[in-house]
Design a protein around this motif. Structure first.
Motif, PDB file in Angstrom:
ATOM      1  N   GLY A  46      36.308  43.642  43.927  1.00  0.00           N
ATOM      2  CA  GLY A  46      36.355  43.454  42.482  1.00  0.00           C
ATOM      3  C   GLY A  46      37.382  44.373  41.866  1.00  0.00           C
ATOM      4  N   THR A  47      37.106  44.833  40.654  1.00  0.00           N
ATOM      5  CA  THR A  47      37.999  45.765  39.965  1.00  0.00           C
ATOM      6  C   THR A  47      37.192  46.819  39.236  1.00  0.00           C
ATOM      7  N   TYR A  48      37.806  48.004  39.084  1.00  0.00           N
ATOM      8  CA  TYR A  48      37.327  49.052  38.193  1.00  0.00           C
ATOM      9  C   TYR A  48      38.418  49.309  37.157  1.00  0.00           C
TER      10      TYR A  48
ATOM     11  N   ILE B 134      35.803  35.205  38.816  1.00  0.00           N
ATOM     12  CA  ILE B 134      35.161  35.788  37.638  1.00  0.00           C
ATOM     13  C   ILE B 134      36.204  36.430  36.735  1.00  0.00           C
ATOM     14  N   MET B 135      37.176  37.128  37.319  1.00  0.00           N
ATOM     15  CA  MET B 135      38.229  37.745  36.513  1.00  0.00           C
ATOM     16  C   MET B 135      39.044  36.680  35.781  1.00  0.00           C
ATOM     17  N   ASP B 136      39.240  35.527  36.383  1.00  0.00           N
ATOM     18  CA  ASP B 136      39.944  34.444  35.688  1.00  0.00           C
ATOM     19  C   ASP B 136      39.182  34.023  34.434  1.00  0.00           C
ATOM     20  N   GLU B 137      37.861  34.011  34.506  1.00  0.00           N
ATOM     21  CA  GLU B 137      37.069  33.682  33.327  1.00  0.00           C
ATOM     22  C   GLU B 137      37.124  34.808  32.298  1.00  0.00           C
ATOM     23  N   ILE B 138      37.119  36.041  32.778  1.00  0.00           N
ATOM     24  CA  ILE B 138      37.229  37.184  31.869  1.00  0.00           C
ATOM     25  C   ILE B 138      38.525  37.110  31.078  1.00  0.00           C
ATOM     26  N   ASN B 139      39.636  36.827  31.759  1.00  0.00           N
ATOM     27  CA  ASN B 139      40.904  36.822  31.006  1.00  0.00           C
ATOM     28  C   ASN B 139      41.035  35.613  30.095  1.00  0.00           C
TER      29      ASN B 139
END
Length: 792
Positions: free
Chosen positions: A534-536, A582-587
């Motif tokens: 994931g990412t922090y 999930i990050m694609d949805e976040i952005n």
């Protein structure tokens, strides 16, 4: 090496990582004695450069305390292997939020060590701290949760994932149906990834229909978010990494930088050697103060006083940046009027700062070409923490030191992902991801359209401490806690335990059976940071990849996977295949993350939000041209003297002020670091720092056991007599040390919260201190305060 651990002389009898590291240590020492260099098996030539002991205290710590053969340079530790036999994974550190990156070297799902990789480490280069370098024993600790647990008749039994998740979904749904969605309370985790935190807020809002979701940010930097949001626009630091190395001046308060953020402290100390100046204000003479141009000891709880006093002196000497103030701010006249009473004499009377020190710091900050304003929890964990942060923002704006490469506001974040997971991703009562308000109809409609629902809750929910108070009143019936340990981190520990015990239902998702998990009805085993993808997001707004270096034990699953499988029980098919999805949805939904993708990060792009689209390079420092406000200007607000919440309760029974903080060799509630024998050898017993003058008046000697009591509880600790702390003030670490039978939050108060940020007042508590064998009756006169420290 002196004080060698007995086991270190018998490494041949060890197996696994312990024996392997012991052998590596012996090989390293032997090579050093012969004057040999250490080969880098990642190249064709041997050299010692990248692996020379360069990390702050890490080597000296290891040399004096690391048992079980854990003393090693990474190159030595892998010297028995060819590099193609060792797995190398570049990832981001899972301890504090500096955002250090390095390679994790592993074999057969065991962490062998870490190796700094400057090419992939924009924040730390080749530096690491003690915890980041050595503290990975938790990953394969025998106490790791490996299978779901369900409590029956007061005892846990193992369960399948289907049974456990079905039970959680059924209980949460039953509470929602019977009492309404706001009878639920959710706690997300600043320890886990952005992607996992995003899904927790989505679960709370889309599925459970409540804004009662919060995280540990509430207990630390929520006043930073509240204060900076209303003054400059973003609830985050404005500076990038350049400022730490290149600024001309630092104002540091409420930050034990050297112990809490060692890598940043090293950058600061190096810059000081090259001519920069630092002015430190703190109740303790913390280690960074020893390197400062000037240290001023302040009375706990009166930060608005000395900050306003600095502003007043700057204005009196006509040292403000008039052009900046006129063109880029509003509210200056109100602030100018508001600081009039904060004369040097007034400041000394209330905050304890001598006039000369106040004036020196004010003039230095105002006349410096650039300046960083740095703080952590010593400024925020007060019943008026937001006012403290607003005051600091006023000072920075009056001097014009905001919006440049070398100047700005720098709140240092304490947990690895408290900036991203704790704030940016929206697991808080009033914000969707990206600080978009749940009360804004247009914002809510955007999320409703994307989530395929038409009834997202439109009222601000309850913070974590408010959830506990609501549960005490019977309004919160069930809770779901992910990756946090509120039994230890909440104020008034005894009260928190009583509340959890009385809940209708509690689910806990974690990597160990924590003290909080012991009260759970269902426990779900999750992954640690070396087992996570994931990412922090770090304290400088860097969004960085986290990669799985070893597989999780047993049946443990990533947090995001658990949340998605729970959502399925409610009939929602999210269908994420990876954290990248999930990050694609976040952005899509979060403008400040609009251009952040895993692909860009994997390609080596250094992205600091806001990143508006996939062509945007990120923003190293904020506010260069305008502030993130409706009119583009910074808004200043006058602040007044508030003081500690208990100052109006002064009855003479608790005449000493207790303050709390971190120590280098521990991490928060100790869930991970207490499992490292070397770490525990440094901090295996709760201690209290007492000034020699105070100790003498109380009849206490160094290393005496003492009893500390407050209006909420009582603990025992070992006395450390030191002049690091001032008279009539004592310091106790916030961490859980030793067996955990005594923790400082047994003394703190849960009822006095910051009006805006709702953070408890951890940093100032009235206490009584006596030798352990002396009664603590309130008529005991051993704690009589000196006239100089009488409560204001």
């Amino acid at each position: 090496m002196s004080d060698q651990h007995p086991d270190e002389t018998n490494s041949e009898e060890k197996s696994g990582v312990a024996g392997y590291m012991a052998q590596a240590k012996e090989m390293a020492e032997s090579a050093q004695e012969r004057g040999e260099t250490t080969p880098d098996h990642g190249s064709d030539e041997g050299h010692s450069g990248p692996f020379a002991p360069a990390e702050h205290l890490a080597e000296s710590f290891a040399a004096n305390s690391m048992s079980e053969g854990r003393l090693f340079d990474v190159a030595d530790a892998v010297s028995d292997y060819r590099m193609n036999d060792v797995d190398v994974t570049d990832t981001t550190c899972g301890y504090c939020a500096v955002g250090c990156r390095f390679d994790v070297l592993s074999k057969d799902d065991e962490v062998l060590g870490i190796r700094p990789n400057a090419e992939k480490a924009p924040v730390n280069g080749i530096s690491t701290c003690v915890k980041g370098k050595f503290s990975y024993g938790y990953a394969d600790d025998e106490d790791r949760l490996t299978t779901p647990l369900i409590k029956e008749d007061g005892e846990f039994r193992e369960a399948s994932w289907d049974e456990a998740l079905d039970r959680v979904a059924e209980e949460l749904q039953e509470t929602k149906d019977e009492y309404g969605p706001d009878a639920l309370g959710l706690v997300s985790s600043s320890r886990t990834s952005n992607e996992a935190n995003y899904l927790m807020q989505k679960l709370s809002r889309q599925i459970l229909k409540t804004n009662n979701i919060d995280n540990c940010n509430r207990l630390c930097h929520s006043p930073t978010v509240a204060g900076l949001s209303q003054t400059v626009g973003y609830g985050a630091g404005s500076v990038g990494t350049e400022a730490f190395n290149d600024t001309d001046c630092y104002l540091i308060t409420g930050s034990n930088t050297t112990e809490s953020h060692p890598v940043l402290a090293t950058d600061i100390k190096q810059n000081l050697k090259e001519g920069a100046e630092a002015y430190v204000f703190d109740p303790r003479k913390v280690q960074i103060a020893e390197h400062a141009t000037q240290y001023a000891r302040v009375t706990p709880g009166y930060d608005t006083v000395w900050i306003n006093g600095m502003i007043r002196h700057i204005l009196e000497e006509d040292l403000q940046d008039d052009e900046f103030v006129e063109n880029r701010t509003v509210g200056f006249e109100e602030v100018k009027e508001g600081v009039e009473k904060f004369t040097p004499e007034f400041v000394e009377e209330h905050a304890g700062v001598p006039p000369e020190q106040l004036k020196n710091a004010a003039e230095a900050v105002a006349t410096a070409d650039s300046c960083m304003f740095c703080w952590t929890l010593g400024l925020t964990e007060h019943s008026h923490g937001t006012e403290n942060v607003v005051s600091m923002a006023n000072l920075a704006l009056v001097t014009g030191h905001v919006g440049t490469e070398k100047s700005g506001l720098a709140p240092f974040r304490g947990q690895n992902n408290v900036q991203g997971g704790g704030g940016d991703m929206g697991p808080v009562p009033g914000n969707f991801p990206g600080y978009q308000k749940v009360t804004d109809d247009d914002v809510r409609e955007k999320f409703e359209d994307y989530y395929g629902v038409d009834d997202l809750p439109d009222e601000v929910g309850l913070t974590i401490t408010e959830q506990f108070l609501a549960a005490d009143r019977g309004n919160i019936k069930s809770m779901f806690v992910e990756g946090e340990n509120p039994v230890y981190s909440e104020p008034n520990v005894d009260h928190a335990e009583e509340i959890l015990e009385d809940l209708d239902f509690l689910a806990v998702q974690d990597i160990f059976l924590t003290k909080t998990a012991e009260y759970a009805d269902v426990v779900l085993p999750a992954t640690g940071h070396v087992e996570t993808n994931g990412t922090y997001t770090g304290t400088t707004r860097h969004v960085q990849l986290v990669k799985r270096a070893v597989d999780p034990p047993g049946e443990a699953k990533p947090d995001w996977v658990i949340t998605q499988e729970l959502a399925e029980r409610f009939g929602f098919e999210w269908d994420y295949d990876s954290p990248s999805d999930i990050m694609d949805e976040i952005n899509d939904l979060t403008p400040i993350y609009g251009g952040v993708t895993h692909e860009r990060l994997e390609d080596g792009e250094e992205l600091q939000w806001p990143v508006w689209d996939e062509d945007h390079p990120g923003t190293p420092h904020l506010y260069e041209e305008q502030f993130n406000t409706a009119d583009g200007k910074a808004h200043m607000f006058p602040t007044d003297i508030s003081g500690p919440a208990e100052r109006d309760m002064d009855d003479g029974d608790y005449p000493i002020k207790l303050t709390t903080g971190r120590v280098l060799y521990q991490y928060h509630t100790g869930t991970m670091t207490n499992r490292e024998e070397g770490i525990r050898s440094y901090t295996d017993e709760l201690f209290v720092e007492i000034n020699p003058e105070t100790a003498e008046s109380l009849g206490i000697a160094d290393e005496d056991p003492v009893r500390i009591s407050s209006r909420k509880g009582e603990i025992e600790a070992m006395a450390q007599v030191t002049d690091r702390i001032g008279p009539d003030v004592v310091f106790v670490p916030m961490h859980v040390l030793g067996d955990g039978s005594d923790v400082v939050n047994e003394l703190t108060d849960e009822s006095h919260l910051d009006e805006q940020a709702h953070v408890p007042e951890f940093k100032v508590t009235d206490v009584k201190v006596v030798p352990r064998d002396r009664p603590t009756a309130v008529d005991d006169d051993a704690n009589t305060s000196s006239p100089e420290s009488a409560d204001d």
